[in-house]
Write an enzyme that holds these catalytic residues in place. Structure first.
Site, PDB file in Angstrom:
ATOM      1  N   HIS A  24       0.861  -1.188   0.000  1.00  0.00           N
ATOM      2  CA  HIS A  24       0.000   0.000   0.000  1.00  0.00           C
ATOM      3  C   HIS A  24       0.895   1.235   0.000  1.00  0.00           C
ATOM      4  O   HIS A  24       1.238   1.768   1.059  1.00  0.00           O
ATOM      5  CB  HIS A  24      -0.925  -0.039   1.227  1.00  0.00           C
ATOM      6  CG  HIS A  24      -1.936   1.064   1.283  1.00  0.00           C
ATOM      7  ND1 HIS A  24      -3.096   0.973   2.021  1.00  0.00           N
ATOM      8  CD2 HIS A  24      -1.983   2.287   0.692  1.00  0.00           C
ATOM      9  CE1 HIS A  24      -3.794   2.081   1.889  1.00  0.00           C
ATOM     10  NE2 HIS A  24      -3.124   2.911   1.093  1.00  0.00           N
ATOM     11  N   HIS A  26       1.144   4.744  -2.426  1.00  0.00           N
ATOM     12  CA  HIS A  26       0.760   5.560  -3.590  1.00  0.00           C
ATOM     13  C   HIS A  26       2.053   6.194  -4.081  1.00  0.00           C
ATOM     14  O   HIS A  26       2.667   6.977  -3.340  1.00  0.00           O
ATOM     15  CB  HIS A  26      -0.231   6.644  -3.183  1.00  0.00           C
ATOM     16  CG  HIS A  26      -1.479   6.086  -2.565  1.00  0.00           C
ATOM     17  ND1 HIS A  26      -2.625   5.865  -3.274  1.00  0.00           N
ATOM     18  CD2 HIS A  26      -1.737   5.670  -1.289  1.00  0.00           C
ATOM     19  CE1 HIS A  26      -3.545   5.353  -2.478  1.00  0.00           C
ATOM     20  NE2 HIS A  26      -3.037   5.214  -1.261  1.00  0.00           N
ATOM     21  N   HIS A 204      -9.513   0.877  -1.243  1.00  0.00           N
ATOM     22  CA  HIS A 204      -9.514   1.524   0.062  1.00  0.00           C
ATOM     23  C   HIS A 204     -10.934   1.411   0.631  1.00  0.00           C
ATOM     24  O   HIS A 204     -11.903   1.714  -0.069  1.00  0.00           O
ATOM     25  CB  HIS A 204      -9.165   3.005  -0.073  1.00  0.00           C
ATOM     26  CG  HIS A 204      -7.714   3.281  -0.304  1.00  0.00           C
ATOM     27  ND1 HIS A 204      -6.995   2.710  -1.314  1.00  0.00           N
ATOM     28  CD2 HIS A 204      -6.845   4.096   0.370  1.00  0.00           C
ATOM     29  CE1 HIS A 204      -5.744   3.154  -1.258  1.00  0.00           C
ATOM     30  NE2 HIS A 204      -5.620   3.997  -0.244  1.00  0.00           N
ATOM     31  N   GLU A 207     -11.217   3.329   5.980  1.00  0.00           N
ATOM     32  CA  GLU A 207     -10.196   4.267   6.489  1.00  0.00           C
ATOM     33  C   GLU A 207     -10.970   5.367   7.210  1.00  0.00           C
ATOM     34  O   GLU A 207     -10.971   5.446   8.423  1.00  0.00           O
ATOM     35  CB  GLU A 207      -9.358   4.820   5.329  1.00  0.00           C
ATOM     36  CG  GLU A 207      -8.311   5.857   5.756  1.00  0.00           C
ATOM     37  CD  GLU A 207      -7.600   6.515   4.565  1.00  0.00           C
ATOM     38  OE1 GLU A 207      -8.099   6.460   3.433  1.00  0.00           O
ATOM     39  OE2 GLU A 207      -6.518   7.125   4.807  1.00  0.00           O
ATOM     40  N   ASP A 285       1.732   3.980   2.779  1.00  0.00           N
ATOM     41  CA  ASP A 285       0.677   4.820   2.193  1.00  0.00           C
ATOM     42  C   ASP A 285       1.276   5.970   1.359  1.00  0.00           C
ATOM     43  O   ASP A 285       1.408   5.836   0.143  1.00  0.00           O
ATOM     44  CB  ASP A 285      -0.269   5.340   3.289  1.00  0.00           C
ATOM     45  CG  ASP A 285      -1.658   5.672   2.763  1.00  0.00           C
ATOM     46  OD1 ASP A 285      -1.931   5.456   1.570  1.00  0.00           O
ATOM     47  OD2 ASP A 285      -2.493   6.157   3.564  1.00  0.00           O
ATOM     48  N   ASP A 286       1.595   7.098   2.018  1.00  0.00           N
ATOM     49  CA  ASP A 286       2.167   8.263   1.320  1.00  0.00           C
ATOM     50  C   ASP A 286       3.368   8.735   2.136  1.00  0.00           C
ATOM     51  O   ASP A 286       3.296   9.748   2.844  1.00  0.00           O
ATOM     52  CB  ASP A 286       1.110   9.371   1.217  1.00  0.00           C
ATOM     53  CG  ASP A 286      -0.111   8.912   0.439  1.00  0.00           C
ATOM     54  OD1 ASP A 286      -0.032   8.846  -0.795  1.00  0.00           O
ATOM     55  OD2 ASP A 286      -1.137   8.593   1.084  1.00  0.00           O
TER      56      ASP A 286
END
Ligand code: ADE
Ligand code: ZN
Length: 346
Positions: A24, A26, A204, A207, A285-286
């Site tokens: 996961h 991005h 997703h 969340e 994630d980011d």
């Protein structure tokens, strides 16, 4: 394996050393401010911030949307195939340093095609980085094309259609961006089409959105993994189902704190997910926006949550291999490497 023989003081070293898969990430969320400004200068793109420090100072998010607004602005500097390659290579170098042996990267083509960037440039740039990652760093990887859920299903269908000439370069589809008010059902047809094409499916869900979105992602979109999914803990029957079906959850601890899904790491639901027998994994994630890459996520979670020890570290790494879209022989090879590292510590 005698996990009890591994001293707690050695956990940070073990967490860093163990091989792991990242499921996961991005890739646009790996754009560090320094690279954003470098690409902005090169490409003549104007940014709303005077410099790196001012941009970093704006990374104080209150929820998912407040982050997404800055994330899409950051991605606006990506124009050419080489920009996408440079971004992904920077990520792969950091991943390799964290002993990530497999990475399945999300990318958001609509963020780029809406600005006039060609689909070919997005996918070719990322695919070329994936090849280099294997060759230069020994990191195995694959691409997952995500649809932006705040846009329409027609736009998602068009995006899938436009990407099909590059079908060999991506293994699946995902669903990201603003979750609340955009339930999985909105994308039933495009996910059915992706399934028909033999693509993997993830989404997703849970969340910021309710547990019901996790159920409909499974039942309507037929996804094989849930991204985040932490809000399943509000629904004990759903937790039992996820455990029974071994549906993987790609959990992102630092993201959850930065986006205020949990007020503090000490209250994160990860130990409860593992205790319930779920196939939970740790991911970044980011990472450029949320304070760290894979090992930073592992270290922050284990430092704040005393329920997590060597047995949970092993389970999380194993789960990441189980949940990855590699074939059985690659999965077995990664597990052998994991066992070798644990044997050194036990
Ligand atoms: N796009 C990038 N990061 C995201 C996240 N955490 N949730 C939804 N969409 C995203
Ligand atoms: Zn995400």
């Amino acid at each position: 394996m005698d996990f009890g023989a591994i001293a707690r003081e050695r956990l940070p070293e073990l967490l860093r050393a163990m091989p792991k898969a990242e499921l996961h990430i991005h890739i646009e969320g790996s754009l560090e401010p320094e690279l954003i400004f470098e690409l902005a200068r090169k490409n003549g793109v104007a940014l709303a911030y005077p410099g790196v420090e001012a941009l970093r100072a704006a990374y104080a998010f209150t929820d998912l949307q407040s982050f997404l607004d800055i994330y899409y602005a950051g991605a606006s500097v990506l124009l050419h195939e080489s920009d996408f390659e440079a971004m992904a290579m920077a990520y792969f170098r950091r991943a390799a340093a964290d002993n990530v042996v497999r990475a399945e990267l999300f990318f958001d083509p609509q963020t780029h095609t809406a600005r006039g960037v060609a689909m070919a440039d997005v996918i070719r740039g990322l695919a070329s980085a994936c090849e280099r990652a294997q060759r230069e760093l020994g990191v195995s990887s694959a691409l997952i094309l995500c649809f932006l859920r705040h846009l329409s299903e027609e736009e998602a269908l068009q995006t899938l259609h436009d990407a099909l000439p590059y079908r060999e370069h991506f293994i699946g589809v995902g669903l990201d961006s603003s979750e609340r008010g955009h339930p999985p059902e909105k994308f039933a047809r495009v996910f059915a089409e992706a399934k028909r094409l033999g693509l993997h499916r993830v989404a997703h869900a849970g969340e910021e959105g309710p547990p019901a979105y996790i159920t409909s992602a499974l039942d309507v979109l037929k996804v094989e993994r849930i991204d985040h999914g932490v809000r399943c803990l509000e629904d004990p029957a759903l937790v039992r189902r996820l455990a029974a079906e071994r549906v993987p959850l790609t959990v992102c601890p630092l993201s959850n704190i930065k986006l205020c899904v949990y007020p503090e790491m000490a209250g994160h639901g990860l130990p409860a997910l593992l205790a319930a027998g779920l196939c939970a994994t740790i991911n970044s994630d980011d990472p450029a926006y949320f304070g760290g890459y894979m090992n930073a996520n592992f270290l922050a979670a284990f430092a704040a949550l005393p329920q997590l020890g060597a047995a949970e570290a092993y389970a999380l790494a194993r789960n990441s291999f189980e949940a990855s879209f590699v074939d059985a022989s690659a999965r077995a090879a990664m597990t052998v490497r994991l066992d070798q590292v644990f044997a050194r510590f036990a």
